[in-house]
Design an enzyme around this catalytic site. Structure first.
Site, PDB file in Angstrom:
ATOM      1  N   ASP A 180       0.862  -1.182   0.000  1.00  0.00           N
ATOM      2  CA  ASP A 180       0.000   0.000   0.000  1.00  0.00           C
ATOM      3  C   ASP A 180       0.907   1.243   0.000  1.00  0.00           C
ATOM      4  O   ASP A 180       1.409   1.629  -1.055  1.00  0.00           O
ATOM      5  CB  ASP A 180      -0.877  -0.111   1.256  1.00  0.00           C
ATOM      6  CG  ASP A 180      -2.082   0.806   1.246  1.00  0.00           C
ATOM      7  OD1 ASP A 180      -2.071   1.797   0.521  1.00  0.00           O
ATOM      8  OD2 ASP A 180      -3.042   0.536   1.977  1.00  0.00           O
ATOM      9  N   LEU A 223       5.476   1.220   3.278  1.00  0.00           N
ATOM     10  CA  LEU A 223       6.291   1.373   4.492  1.00  0.00           C
ATOM     11  C   LEU A 223       6.557   0.033   5.179  1.00  0.00           C
ATOM     12  O   LEU A 223       7.659  -0.220   5.654  1.00  0.00           O
ATOM     13  CB  LEU A 223       5.586   2.334   5.457  1.00  0.00           C
ATOM     14  CG  LEU A 223       5.466   3.776   4.932  1.00  0.00           C
ATOM     15  CD1 LEU A 223       4.507   4.580   5.792  1.00  0.00           C
ATOM     16  CD2 LEU A 223       6.827   4.445   4.886  1.00  0.00           C
TER      17      LEU A 223
END
Ligand code: PRP
Length: 176
Positions: A103, A106
């Protein structure tokens, strides 16, 4: 507000894609790789993928990391919390890192860094779903099951507030 789940990727589509995905991955990870699944979301993906890899002669060792990102909102503060670390020796291993969704990038970036720092001989990453529109940092997976638009999806291990992980299909969560 009522919730409805709009079908997006069926269990049959997932099963077919995982067969080909395993064929794409297997030549790159050696016969006895270490597979590290980032939980909880990749639990179902990992369970199915390791069996597809097994059909292709891959005999992996399996480990898990439980990671979560937290902050003021759901789009993440960039701070990743290690709730449970993997326990296998990483040094000199051929490692395949799995996550359900890429997404912001991270989580996968953080986990990849951890495994590289611990001396993985090779590191490949595979995600079931890639949402490239949501990226906050430059991060790509080596192998992607499906590239999807920026929709809120649930099912096949993926949750909304810890619900819907048990659904066999992946669907878009609609709140009406
Ligand atoms: C989700 C998902 C990925 C991560 C992807 O995990 O399972 O691990 O977010 O997001 P990112 O690319 O923005 O980092 P979550 O923290 O919701 O935990 P879960 O796996 O237990 O559902």
């Amino acid at each position: 507000m009522t919730e409805r789940i709009q079908p997006l990727i069926t269990a049959t589509d997932i099963a077919q894609r995982l067969q080909t995905l395993a064929g794409e991955i297997a030549p790159h990870i050696g016969a006895t790789p270490l597979i590290v699944a980032i939980l909880k979301g990749s639990l179902v993906f990992c369970a199915d993928l390791i069996r597809q890899l097994g059909y292709r002669g891959v005999r992996p060792t399996l480990d898990v990391m439980v990671l979560s990102s937290y902050g003021c909102d759901t789009s993440s503060s960039g701070h990743i919390q290690v709730q449970l670390d993997c326990r296998e020796e990483i040094k000199d291993r051929q490692v395949l890192l799995l996550d359900d969704i890429l997404d912001s990038g991270l989580t996968l970036h953080f986990a990849s860094q951890q495994l590289r720092q611990r001396g993985a001989a090779t590191l490949h990453t595979a995600v079931l779903l890639d949402k490239p529109e949501r990226r906050k940092i430059a991060m790509q997976a080596d192998f992607v099951g499906f590239t999807i638009p920026n929709l809120f999806v649930v099912g096949y291990g993926i949750d909304y507030a810890e619900r819907y992980r048990e659904l066999p299909d992946i669907g878009q969560l609609m709140q009406e």
